[in-house]
Design a protein around this motif. Structure first.
Motif, PDB file in Angstrom:
ATOM      1  N   PRO A  22     -38.415 -96.754 -15.969  1.00 21.30           N
ATOM      2  CA  PRO A  22     -39.024 -96.724 -17.296  1.00 21.30           C
ATOM      3  C   PRO A  22     -40.548 -96.633 -17.203  1.00 21.30           C
ATOM      4  N   HIS A  23     -41.121 -95.788 -18.050  1.00 19.64           N
ATOM      5  CA  HIS A  23     -42.570 -95.619 -18.232  1.00 19.64           C
ATOM      6  C   HIS A  23     -43.228 -94.856 -17.078  1.00 19.64           C
ATOM      7  N   ALA A  24     -42.424 -94.277 -16.198  1.00 18.83           N
ATOM      8  CA  ALA A  24     -42.969 -93.422 -15.137  1.00 18.83           C
ATOM      9  C   ALA A  24     -42.676 -91.959 -15.490  1.00 18.83           C
TER      10      ALA A  24
ATOM     11  N   TYR B  15     -38.055 -88.142 -27.615  1.00 19.26           N
ATOM     12  CA  TYR B  15     -36.984 -89.004 -28.114  1.00 19.26           C
ATOM     13  C   TYR B  15     -37.586 -90.375 -28.385  1.00 19.26           C
ATOM     14  N   VAL B  17     -36.459 -94.317 -28.816  1.00 19.38           N
ATOM     15  CA  VAL B  17     -35.375 -95.295 -28.668  1.00 19.38           C
ATOM     16  C   VAL B  17     -36.024 -96.690 -28.754  1.00 19.38           C
ATOM     17  N   LEU B  20     -35.948 -98.204 -23.458  1.00 19.99           N
ATOM     18  CA  LEU B  20     -35.161 -97.489 -22.454  1.00 19.99           C
ATOM     19  C   LEU B  20     -34.706 -98.468 -21.379  1.00 19.99           C
ATOM     20  N   ARG B  21     -33.383 -98.568 -21.190  1.00 20.51           N
ATOM     21  CA  ARG B  21     -32.826 -99.440 -20.154  1.00 20.51           C
ATOM     22  C   ARG B  21     -32.023 -98.582 -19.192  1.00 20.51           C
ATOM     23  N   VAL B 103     -39.500 -89.969 -23.462  1.00 22.41           N
ATOM     24  CA  VAL B 103     -38.689 -90.984 -24.136  1.00 22.41           C
ATOM     25  C   VAL B 103     -39.618 -92.138 -24.486  1.00 22.41           C
ATOM     26  N   ASP B 105     -40.455 -95.728 -26.067  1.00 25.09           N
ATOM     27  CA  ASP B 105     -39.931 -97.024 -26.518  1.00 25.09           C
ATOM     28  C   ASP B 105     -40.631 -97.359 -27.831  1.00 25.09           C
ATOM     29  N   SER B 108     -42.817-100.861 -27.636  1.00 23.80           N
ATOM     30  CA  SER B 108     -44.078-100.936 -26.886  1.00 23.80           C
ATOM     31  C   SER B 108     -44.916 -99.675 -27.036  1.00 23.80           C
ATOM     32  N   ASP B 110     -44.582 -97.282 -25.010  1.00 21.53           N
ATOM     33  CA  ASP B 110     -44.625 -96.702 -23.658  1.00 21.53           C
ATOM     34  C   ASP B 110     -43.668 -95.514 -23.548  1.00 21.53           C
ATOM     35  N   THR B 111     -44.067 -94.530 -22.726  1.00 20.44           N
ATOM     36  CA  THR B 111     -43.292 -93.288 -22.605  1.00 20.44           C
ATOM     37  C   THR B 111     -42.765 -93.109 -21.190  1.00 20.44           C
ATOM     38  N   THR B 112     -41.497 -92.726 -21.093  1.00 22.60           N
ATOM     39  CA  THR B 112     -40.881 -92.328 -19.825  1.00 22.60           C
ATOM     40  C   THR B 112     -40.767 -90.806 -19.867  1.00 22.60           C
TER      41      THR B 112
END
Lengths: 318, 318
Positions: A22-24, B15, B17, B20-21, B103, B105, B108, B110-112
């Motif tokens: 995640p976040h990479a 996207y 969400v 992300l998990r 992706v 979140d 937060s 934060d982006t993946t």
């Protein structure tokens, strides 16, 4: 012809990355695309088994076009290799067919799933589908109603489709979850195939045997519950059985449930006994788990397992 | 007209969400699509500033079609709101334009990031691009060469494009990384805009001032290094400066580097001084960080920050 209904069709995309963090930022090493949605997956397995199958539901936008092109490619390949034909009877819509993305960690094989919701269906599109469905039932030996409902489609839709099929004399198999499952079961489908979680959601019981009996009382004529690696539990008017694979198989469980639905349908139209239907379902599930690509199944594994699935009767369970 | 080259164009998909998990299943609550690739992002900022801009590079397949349609929509919107025109001069290819997926979140922010590699370009397609490029240079006041190279394009490509532009009397800005940056710098571009990491990769030095001087010695006529929240460092034949935003801004850094490139190009074609070019670049970067959508910038934030960017001279650094 076996008819499968996939109201929420999808373009299934698979990305392979070394490990999802995640976040990479990740470079995707491999991209594959397949036509998706539960009913379409079921149709592909049925075609590979030699059954002529028709898929209906909705398709629209650029992803809808790609789904239909890939489906045509699959059909050409299946008929070339002695499989059944898949006939595309998807109804066009203005919205864009959803994508589902599976991100596979190449090291562990674990998958992270990201599913788009799907396009809204207008009432005119819904009416066009109902017309098409009525026509398709006339040529169908069985119909499978599979997966979630797209936005704009009434929650009682599967119940309506089950009643239409019964009026046309076509047996139904229902594979969905939540409220569409609850409403659908009440419309008395011939077979309902929940997994353990869906069955618990329907009945409030986490004990599969008790929950399956309850689902029958709610309307399902037969319940075939998929219990993951434990195989299948069926409670029917003819009796109750458990079927389990001869050994635990490692692999990708995506598509195992759809393969089981195809096995049950295949047995239904071939007028096979319940133990034989269950053996097909469990062997196909196991062969799907073992296949390198999600949604495919390994024919050699299927043939080898079919005789080795253990089916045992529950004398007093039904 | 300002020309931007994006050899590895993309369809940028976002996207949203909740969180992300890895190895879980997610329902995507919101999907957005934008034409992407660094040069296209730069062109959109230039158009919003009022500059007529032409984009070239490659586009193909269904995603290439979507990129071109979205680009046409953007252009209509920009010209309606007083912006410059974006002319689509992308060269068609047989391969399918890549997707990049962010992706986000929602909790937060934060982006993946998951980036497809891009299609292979054939030698015939490459020859068609070189013809188009030579023609486009005749009407260009500056050219920006942006981003990674797709498979099949020679690593010395940017060096070749820089030499062609110089022969046509068109100033060049190079924004890439790795070996294409190393080869490109040796071809003496007018401006190179690495970030700290790219500059360290090129020169082996993690000290930005030393590394930027080294990059000039390797061939770049001017180096404008983006240092994230620390702003911009420029070493040029006219002098050396640092420019920093008046305060640290929270937000999404995606697109901040492309906005900085647009600011530098805008200043170049307007014959602005280096401190003015840097003020534009830093104010645009900050306005991009503050925009709710990656790749957009907030015009009010830009206008407000432009006078407040602090530009200080390094008397002896050049």
């Amino acid at each position: 012809m076996i008819l499968t209904v996939t109201l929420n069709t999808a373009l299934d995309i698979t990305y392979r990355v070394p490990r999802l963090r995640p976040h990479a930022s990740h470079r995707v090493s491999e991209v594959t695309e397949r036509p998706g949605g539960k009913g379409i997956n079921v149709a592909r397995v049925l075609a590979a088994l030699g059954h002529h199958t028709t898929v209906t539901g909705f398709a629209g936008g650029v992803t809808g076009t790609v789904v239909r092109e890939l489906l045509a490619d699959d059909t050409d390949r299946d008929t070339d290799t002695g499989g059944g034909r898949i006939t595309d009877a998807l109804v066009p819509i203005a919205g864009t067919t959803r994508r589902t993305l599976g991100v596979v960690d190449t090291a562990s094989g674990d998958t992270t799933q990201l599913n788009e919701t799907g396009p809204a269906v207008t009432s005119a599109e819904w009416a066009a589908f109902m017309d098409a469905y009525a026509g398709l039932l006339r040529g169908a030996s069985a119909v499978a109603l599979c997966g979630s409902l797209p936005p704009g489609v009434p929650v009682g839709t599967y119940a309506q489709l089950i009643r239409e099929a019964r009026a046309a004399g076509v047996p139904t198999l229902l594979d969905t979850s939540g409220e569409p499952l609850r409403r659908g079961v009440a419309a008395r489908p011939d077979i309902v195939k929940p997994n353990a979680e869906e069955l618990a959601g329907l009945t409030g019981s986490t004990e599969p045997l008790r929950a399956a009996r309850d689902a029958r009382r709610r309307g399902a004529r037969a319940v075939a519950a998929s219990l993951g690696a434990d195989g299948l539990l069926a409670i029917t008017a003819q009796g109750a059985w458990r079927a389990a694979p001869p050994e635990r198989l490692a692999g990708n469980p995506t598509g195992a449930g759809d393969a089981a639905v195809a096995g049950l349908l295949s047995g239904l139209v071939d007028e096979a006994s319940w133990p034989e239907r269950m053996a097909r379902a469990v062997a196909l599930s196991a062969a799907a788990v073992r296949a390198p690509v999600a949604g495919e199944f390994d024919r050699a594994v299927y043939a080898e397992l079919l005789d080795r699935v253990e089916v045992t009767e529950h004398p007093s369970a039904a």
